[in-house]
Design an enzyme around this catalytic site. Structure first.
Site, PDB file in Angstrom:
ATOM      1  N   LYS A  27       0.834  -1.212   0.000  1.00 51.01           N
ATOM      2  CA  LYS A  27       0.000   0.000   0.000  1.00 51.01           C
ATOM      3  C   LYS A  27       0.863   1.253   0.000  1.00 51.01           C
ATOM      4  CE  LYS A  27      -3.218   0.435   3.367  1.00 51.01           C
ATOM      5  NZ  LYS A  27      -3.331   1.721   4.073  1.00 51.01           N
ATOM      6  N   ASP A 324       1.549  -1.278  11.903  1.00 51.10           N
ATOM      7  CA  ASP A 324       0.196  -1.667  11.488  1.00 51.10           C
ATOM      8  C   ASP A 324      -0.150  -3.098  11.887  1.00 51.10           C
ATOM      9  OD1 ASP A 324      -0.289   0.810  10.330  1.00 51.10           O
ATOM     10  OD2 ASP A 324       0.541   0.204   8.396  1.00 51.10           O
ATOM     11  N   LYS A 351      -4.643   5.609  14.744  1.00 51.68           N
ATOM     12  CA  LYS A 351      -4.768   4.927  13.450  1.00 51.68           C
ATOM     13  C   LYS A 351      -6.225   5.003  12.978  1.00 51.68           C
ATOM     14  CE  LYS A 351      -0.483   4.000  13.025  1.00 51.68           C
ATOM     15  NZ  LYS A 351       0.286   4.726  12.013  1.00 51.68           N
TER      16      LYS A 351
HETATM   17  C1  S3P Z   1       2.438   4.721   6.315  1.00 55.53           C
HETATM   18  C2  S3P Z   1       2.965   5.043   7.541  1.00 55.53           C
HETATM   19  C3  S3P Z   1       2.410   4.571   8.826  1.00 55.53           C
HETATM   20  C4  S3P Z   1       1.430   3.421   8.643  1.00 55.53           C
HETATM   21  C5  S3P Z   1       0.503   3.645   7.487  1.00 55.53           C
HETATM   22  C6  S3P Z   1       1.283   3.809   6.186  1.00 55.53           C
HETATM   23  C7  S3P Z   1       3.080   5.242   5.095  1.00 55.53           C
HETATM   24  O1  S3P Z   1       1.758   5.643   9.457  1.00 55.53           O
HETATM   25  O2  S3P Z   1       0.674   3.233   9.823  1.00 55.53           O
HETATM   26  O3  S3P Z   1      -0.389   2.547   7.349  1.00 55.53           O
HETATM   27  O4  S3P Z   1       2.832   4.714   3.990  1.00 55.53           O
HETATM   28  O5  S3P Z   1       3.872   6.190   5.213  1.00 55.53           O
HETATM   29  P1  S3P Z   1       2.562   6.653  10.426  1.00 55.53           P
HETATM   30  O6  S3P Z   1       3.625   7.218   9.616  1.00 55.53           O
HETATM   31  O7  S3P Z   1       1.594   7.699  10.853  1.00 55.53           O
HETATM   32  O8  S3P Z   1       3.041   5.799  11.561  1.00 55.53           O
END
Ligand code: S3P
Length: 442
Positions: A27, A324, A351
């Protein structure tokens, strides 16, 4: 994003999940490939994009900002507008459930001469945005948000950006990426210092698209410096399998009796593999085989077999590399023997839902005892199947839904969720994939 009605689902005890499977594209890399393709000149070809709702929200936003995006199955072509070339969107940008899309796009908008309105679904509209609007204001952008810095918000990007040096107060790849994306259209050097290293996809991919990005240790943390106003060049992207989706298969293959699974083509970026390490620490029979390089990332096949797990301490410094994965790791802890203690969980509160509260709720509904504080959790594992029989409210959180359905596979009375449609944000094939392996999700 999903306008679908709630659709309940029930997962019953399973025996022997067996087979070889691949998971959808990562993702984080999928979002970034669409964004960087938009900020590059020329046509960026993307293979294996995740087509879940979150990434499709990013694609739609990029179209509204001027990119031309064509789709052929999971392969996409983005014709970009170049750094500085974003168009003002005529309509508000709907980011659905996706915090990553929102925070990174706010970074892009902050240093373009345009005004835009951004909104999301009921979950996203509750999430804090000040963590990005504060540093982005330092570039000269202006924001008008709801109380507490929530969406919907309006951003007025600056035509005259100043480069920024920002020490991030939290370990967040989203905050880091928002600042670096804003820095792309600011003259001079923008530096982001992170207290603990987080996923580095933005840095790696921007280098691949032709930007100069350096990382070096400093007294305050890891300092990442980007030279502004590069000419980004369209670059092909091959999206590796998402380790956060593979996590559900790895845990299920470990805890469902009689299982043996091979999950192919799983990204092994060191900032994403904490869950595999945690499972090994708990005694899982898990091996990473056939490691290889694909488009700048290492991928490997993950082999797991059912194993007896033991509770252990999951240290705080592992949190960024499995941020996650705590809901599904908690499922493993529930069937392990002994207590598992997890520390450094403060970011779980912000989250898609409050995930610490969500884990406690899910495990309570399955008859598992937990103790918790603001940023820690202890789970008393039952050393085998849990009683189950509960129904969990997913609150638009895909990982709550998937974790509960895996828990149902090792629960005497199964487990239910009020909605499975939220899973479409990140893992659209989840239910069919597990049922094809021998699960019973109805
Ligand atoms: C992500 C960073 C994470 C993660 C999210 C995807 C990203 O969040 O939880 O699902 O793609 O940069 P945080 O940076 O807020 O921890």
């Amino acid at each position: 994003m999903s306008s679908l009605p709630l659709e309940p689902a029930q997962s019953c005890p399973a025996q022997g999940l067996k087979g070889e499977v691949s998971v959808p594209g990562d993702k984080s890399i999928s979002h970034r490939s669409l964004m960087f393709g938009t900020l590059a000149l020329g046509d960026t070809e993307i293979r294996g994009l995740l087509t879940g709702e979150d990434v499709m929200a990013t694609a739609e936003a990029m179209r509204r900002l001027g990119a031309v995006i064509e789709r052929d199955g999971d392969d996409f072509r983005v014709s970009g507008v170049g750094v500085g070339g974003l168009q003002e969107p005529a309509l508000p940008l709907d980011m659905g459930n996706s915090g990553t899309s929102t925070r990174l796009i706010l970074g892009m908008l902050a240093t373009h001469d345009l005004t835009a309105v951004v909104f999301g679904d009921a979950s996203l509209n509750k999430r804090p945005m000040a963590r990005v609007t504060d540093p982005l204001s330092q570039f000269g952008a202006r924001f008008m948000a709801r109380l507490g810095g929530r969406l919907p918000l309006a951003v007025q990007g600056t035509a005259d950006a100043m480069p920024v040096r920002y020490v991030s107060p939290m370990a967040s790849a989203q905050v880091k990426s928002a600042v670096l994306l804003a820095g792309l259209n600011a003259p001079g050097e923008t530096t982001l210092i992170e207290p603990t290293p987080t996923r580095d996809h933005t840095e790696r991919m921007l280098r691949g698209f032709g930007a100069s990005v350096t990382s070096e240790a400093s007294n305050e943390g890891l300092a990442i410096t980007l030279t502004g106003q590069p000419e980004l060049r369209a670059t092909p992207v091959i999206v590796p399998g998402d380790p956060s989706s593979a996590a559900f298969l790895a845990v299920a293959g470990t805890i469902v009796p009689g299982s043996a699974l091979t999950i192919t083509n799983v990204m092994q970026n060191e900032h994403r593999t904490g869950l595999f390490q945690s499972l090994v620490d708990m005694g899982a029979d898990l091996a990473l085989v056939n490691p290889r390089e694909v488009a700048g990332e290492t991928v490997a096949d993950v082999q797991v077999q059912s194993s007896s797990l033991k509770g252990c301490l999951i240290p705080a410094d592992r949190a960024p590399s499995q941020i996650d994965e705590y809901p599904i790791l908690s499922v493993a802890a529930a069937v392990a023997s002994g207590t598992t203690r997890m520390e450094g969980l403060e970011e779980l509160r912000v989250k898609e839902s409050d995930r610490l509260a969500g884990i406690i709720d899910m495990l309570g509904a399955a008859g598992v005892v937990t103790r918790s504080g603001e940023d820690w959790l202890e789970i008393d594992g039952l050393g085998g199947p849990v009683p189950g029989g509960g129904l969990v409210e997913t609150q638009l959180d895909h990982r709550r839904a998937m974790s509960t359905l895996i828990l149902g596979m090792v629960a005497e009375k199964g487990m239910g969720v009020d909605d499975r449609n939220c899973i479409l944000t990140s893992f659209p094939t989840f239910v069919t994939l597990f049922n094809d392996l021998g699960a019973d999700i109805a």
